[in-house]
Design a protein around this motif. Structure first.
Motif, PDB file in Angstrom:
ATOM      1  N   ALA A  58      24.378  73.265  32.983  1.00 28.12           N
ATOM      2  CA  ALA A  58      24.756  71.910  33.406  1.00 28.12           C
ATOM      3  C   ALA A  58      25.605  71.281  32.294  1.00 28.12           C
ATOM      4  O   ALA A  58      25.071  70.806  31.280  1.00 28.12           O
ATOM      5  N   ASP A  79      27.473  74.274  36.059  1.00 28.78           N
ATOM      6  CA  ASP A  79      27.222  73.225  37.048  1.00 28.78           C
ATOM      7  C   ASP A  79      28.034  72.028  36.581  1.00 28.78           C
ATOM      8  O   ASP A  79      27.755  71.478  35.511  1.00 28.78           O
ATOM      9  N   ALA A 102      28.652  69.494  41.839  1.00 29.19           N
ATOM     10  CA  ALA A 102      27.752  68.549  42.506  1.00 29.19           C
ATOM     11  C   ALA A 102      28.208  67.119  42.224  1.00 29.19           C
ATOM     12  O   ALA A 102      29.169  66.896  41.487  1.00 29.19           O
ATOM     13  N   ARG A 149      23.480  69.941  49.412  1.00 29.06           N
ATOM     14  CA  ARG A 149      22.432  69.517  48.465  1.00 29.06           C
ATOM     15  C   ARG A 149      21.336  68.815  49.246  1.00 29.06           C
ATOM     16  O   ARG A 149      21.529  67.728  49.796  1.00 29.06           O
ATOM     17  N   HIS A 197      21.464  73.802  48.002  1.00 29.17           N
ATOM     18  CA  HIS A 197      21.291  73.327  46.641  1.00 29.17           C
ATOM     19  C   HIS A 197      20.248  72.221  46.610  1.00 29.17           C
ATOM     20  O   HIS A 197      20.078  71.494  47.589  1.00 29.17           O
ATOM     21  N   SER A 202      15.146  65.647  35.958  1.00 26.04           N
ATOM     22  CA  SER A 202      15.295  66.168  34.609  1.00 26.04           C
ATOM     23  C   SER A 202      14.008  65.933  33.830  1.00 26.04           C
ATOM     24  O   SER A 202      13.192  65.086  34.206  1.00 26.04           O
ATOM     25  N   GLN A 203      13.861  66.678  32.729  1.00 23.48           N
ATOM     26  CA  GLN A 203      12.696  66.543  31.863  1.00 23.48           C
ATOM     27  C   GLN A 203      11.400  66.772  32.660  1.00 23.48           C
ATOM     28  O   GLN A 203      10.425  66.022  32.549  1.00 23.48           O
ATOM     29  N   GLY A 238      18.357  72.252  37.928  1.00 24.33           N
ATOM     30  CA  GLY A 238      17.838  72.491  36.572  1.00 24.33           C
ATOM     31  C   GLY A 238      16.560  71.704  36.366  1.00 24.33           C
ATOM     32  O   GLY A 238      15.686  71.712  37.220  1.00 24.33           O
ATOM     33  N   GLY A 239      16.458  71.028  35.226  1.00 24.40           N
ATOM     34  CA  GLY A 239      15.376  70.063  35.044  1.00 24.40           C
ATOM     35  C   GLY A 239      14.289  70.423  34.067  1.00 24.40           C
ATOM     36  O   GLY A 239      13.453  69.570  33.731  1.00 24.40           O
ATOM     37  N   LEU A 240      14.271  71.672  33.615  1.00 25.41           N
ATOM     38  CA  LEU A 240      13.175  72.100  32.737  1.00 25.41           C
ATOM     39  C   LEU A 240      13.099  71.234  31.470  1.00 25.41           C
ATOM     40  O   LEU A 240      14.085  71.060  30.768  1.00 25.41           O
ATOM     41  N   GLU A 288      20.289  75.811  37.191  1.00 27.24           N
ATOM     42  CA  GLU A 288      21.245  74.941  36.485  1.00 27.24           C
ATOM     43  C   GLU A 288      20.614  74.210  35.301  1.00 27.24           C
ATOM     44  O   GLU A 288      20.600  72.978  35.261  1.00 27.24           O
ATOM     45  N   GLY A 290      20.253  72.394  31.795  1.00 21.17           N
ATOM     46  CA  GLY A 290      21.141  71.732  30.838  1.00 21.17           C
ATOM     47  C   GLY A 290      20.363  71.500  29.558  1.00 21.17           C
ATOM     48  O   GLY A 290      20.476  72.218  28.571  1.00 21.17           O
ATOM     49  N   ARG A 291      19.467  70.511  29.645  1.00 26.47           N
ATOM     50  CA  ARG A 291      18.650  70.114  28.485  1.00 26.47           C
ATOM     51  C   ARG A 291      17.965  71.308  27.807  1.00 26.47           C
ATOM     52  O   ARG A 291      17.996  71.432  26.586  1.00 26.47           O
ATOM     53  N   TYR A 386      22.370  65.497  26.081  1.00 27.06           N
ATOM     54  CA  TYR A 386      22.519  64.087  26.448  1.00 27.06           C
ATOM     55  C   TYR A 386      22.596  63.197  25.199  1.00 27.06           C
ATOM     56  O   TYR A 386      22.077  62.081  25.181  1.00 27.06           O
TER      57      TYR A 386
HETATM   58  C1  LIG Z   1      22.917  68.650  39.797  1.00 27.43           C
HETATM   59  C2  LIG Z   1      22.306  68.818  38.454  1.00 27.43           C
HETATM   60  N1  LIG Z   1      22.004  70.056  38.035  1.00 27.43           N
HETATM   61  C3  LIG Z   1      21.461  70.271  36.815  1.00 27.43           C
HETATM   62  C4  LIG Z   1      21.192  69.226  35.954  1.00 27.43           C
HETATM   63  C5  LIG Z   1      20.609  69.537  34.617  1.00 27.43           C
HETATM   64  O1  LIG Z   1      19.384  68.989  34.403  1.00 27.43           O
HETATM   65  P1  LIG Z   1      18.597  69.314  33.058  1.00 27.43           P
HETATM   66  O2  LIG Z   1      19.482  68.979  31.934  1.00 27.43           O
HETATM   67  O3  LIG Z   1      17.411  68.470  33.114  1.00 27.43           O
HETATM   68  O4  LIG Z   1      18.262  70.768  33.100  1.00 27.43           O
HETATM   69  C6  LIG Z   1      21.463  67.917  36.365  1.00 27.43           C
HETATM   70  C7  LIG Z   1      21.137  66.781  35.489  1.00 27.43           C
HETATM   71  O5  LIG Z   1      21.167  65.657  35.810  1.00 27.43           O
HETATM   72  C8  LIG Z   1      22.048  67.709  37.646  1.00 27.43           C
HETATM   73  O6  LIG Z   1      22.357  66.490  38.066  1.00 27.43           O
END
Ligand SMILES: Cc1ncc(COP(=O)(O)O)c(C=O)c1O
Length: 424
Positions: A58, A79, A102, A149, A197, A202-203, A238-240, A288, A290-291, A386
């Motif tokens: 992400a 992403d 997205a 989505r 999708h 997140s988190q 994502g979101g982990l 996906e 990111g964090r 972030y």
């Molecule tokens: C569509 C999408 N995918 C992935 C992520 C990544 O999330 P994270 O950084 O929590 O893994 C986000 C974060 O807002 C998102 O909006």
């Protein structure tokens, strides 16, 4: 030993002494560990081993071009949520078939760019957007690769600003509407439904939401197949989450990070929870994160400018604030703050605040801090995600430099902004 550690009370990232970087490159300063990013990515790959998958980083978490290049070389996709992020991903060497796009508010030119580039999938977030994608594809005489989505109505029990998969959130398409669209768009000349999708927030620190997500996605994929669509992948978002807060007292950081910087849940546990339902589809899984790929790889280094007592409160005023790291101001997020050099002395209870002309400009509130004096350097931990990507030029400040360390070597991967960016 963690990549971030004390060596005789001196803070190092990998084998690099952080205060030397601060002296050479000034503060505020973002510093990232290449080895940590590599390990994080490898852990994601291993979690899904045995199942066709693609880790689509992400980009919003940290869009530094060198970090993107590093992940691209390791096989990551992207992403993206804007034409800028798609462009950065392509520039970093991520091929279009590894990019998904997205966002609830895609402009027409961004949709056109995505179709022209023939990216893996446009993650469409509303019925009206789907119509617009079809119109643009018709004008371009193309068939757009679309993924719906879904809003699965799953609560991650997190901060409302980063929960995205509940019915009342602005993201995604409600399940009943998705089912209707899947039926209506069967065999559509301009829309090729290639995927489904979701991204629930997140988190995330619990496994259960991922298990539920797997079930919802599986049911929707089975429905799409019954309607005659040939899906090519399932994208689970994502979101982990990452641990920002210590499990004990921050004063003990000198000897033990107390869980800070670790992932809140194991990637393997997340993958297993998702695959319980999704494995039977025999479709590639897109994930996906990111964090969880970059947060614990980064620190924000800041220098103490002043100490102040007023209204019965103590303030430690540092040279970084909400313009470099907005998470504390935006989400009341906690970031551990530690000295670059540990020394003896009396602990202080204080707010750590930045130089910005807003009372909401703080990095920590009412925190028990190790001894502190003017000129000290401090590291704000878990700042790789972030952080810089949410930074701003508010108060006509200049965005800081970014440095990537590897062992005892380092390179500047973004220069501190010069003053003339303020008039360009
Ligand atoms: C569509 C999408 N995918 C992935 C992520 C990544 O999330 P994270 O950084 O929590 O893994 C986000 C974060 O807002 C998102 O909006």
């Amino acid at each position: 030993m963690p990549y971030l550690h004390y060596d005789h009370d001196v803070l190092k990232l990998e084998d690099t002494v952080l205060d030397e970087l601060a002296d050479a490159h000034g503060t505020p300063l973002f510093v990232y560990s290449e080895s940590q990013i590599r390990d994080n990515f490898q852990a994601m790959q291993t979690a899904f081993v045995g199942v066709p998958h693609l880790i689509c980083y992400a980009v919003k978490a940290n869009s530094n071009p060198e970090i993107l290049r590093l992940l691209a070389e390791m096989g990551a996709g992207a992403d993206a949520v804007s034409v800028g992020e798609m462009w950065l991903a392509l520039k970093a060497g991520i091929p279009p078939e590894r990019i998904v796009f997205a966002g609830v508010g895609k402009r027409d030119d961004e949709i056109e760019f995505a179709i022209q580039q023939n990216i893996r999938g446009l993650n469409v977030e509303s019925e009206m957007e789907l119509q617009v994608v079809a119109e643009i594809a018709a004008r371009l005489q193309r068939r757009a690769r679309v993924s719906l989505r879904i809003n699965p109505d799953i609560d991650i029990h997190g901060h409302p600003y980063i929960s995205t998969g509940r019915h009342k959130d602005k993201f995604g398409i409600a399940l009943d509407t998705a089912r209707r669209l899947i039926t209506e768009y069967r065999g559509h000349p301009q829309i090729q439904l290639v995927g489904l999708h979701a991204h629930i927030g997140s988190q995330i620190t619990e496994i259960l939401p991922y298990r539920k997500l797997g079930e919802v996605m599986r049911d929707m994929a089975v429905f799409a197949a019954q309607q005659g669509h040939r899906l090519e992948y399932i994208d689970v978002g994502g979101g982990l989450g990452v641990r920002y807060e210590p499990q004990g007292d921050e004063r003990h950081f000198r000897h033990d990070w107390q869980g800070v910087n670790e992932l809140a849940i194991e990637p393997k546990a997340v993958a297993d929870a998702l695959l319980t339902s999704l494995r039977q589809l025999e479709l590639p899984i897109l994930f996906e994160p990111g964090r969880s790929l970059v947060a614990n790889a980064g620190v924000l280094i800041t220098r103490v400018l002043y100490l102040k007592e007023t209204g019965g409160k103590r303030f430690v005023i540092v040279d970084a604030g909400m313009t470099e790291l907005v998470r504390p101001s935006l989400y009341s997020a906690y970031h551990a703050i530690v000295p670059l050099h540990w020394r003896e002395g009396e602990a202080v209870r204080a707010d750590v605040v930045g130089p910005i002309c807003e009372s909401g400009d703080f990095l920590a509130r009412d925190r028990q801090l190790p001894p502190v004096q003017r000129g000290d350097l401090r590291a704000v931990l878990t700042a790789g995600a972030y952080g810089y990507s949410l930074s701003s030029n508010y108060n006509a400040g200049l965005r800081p430099a970014e440095i990537l360390v590897h062992g005892s070597s380092h390179r500047v991967i973004r220069q501190r902004q010069p003053l003339d960016v303020l008039i360009k």
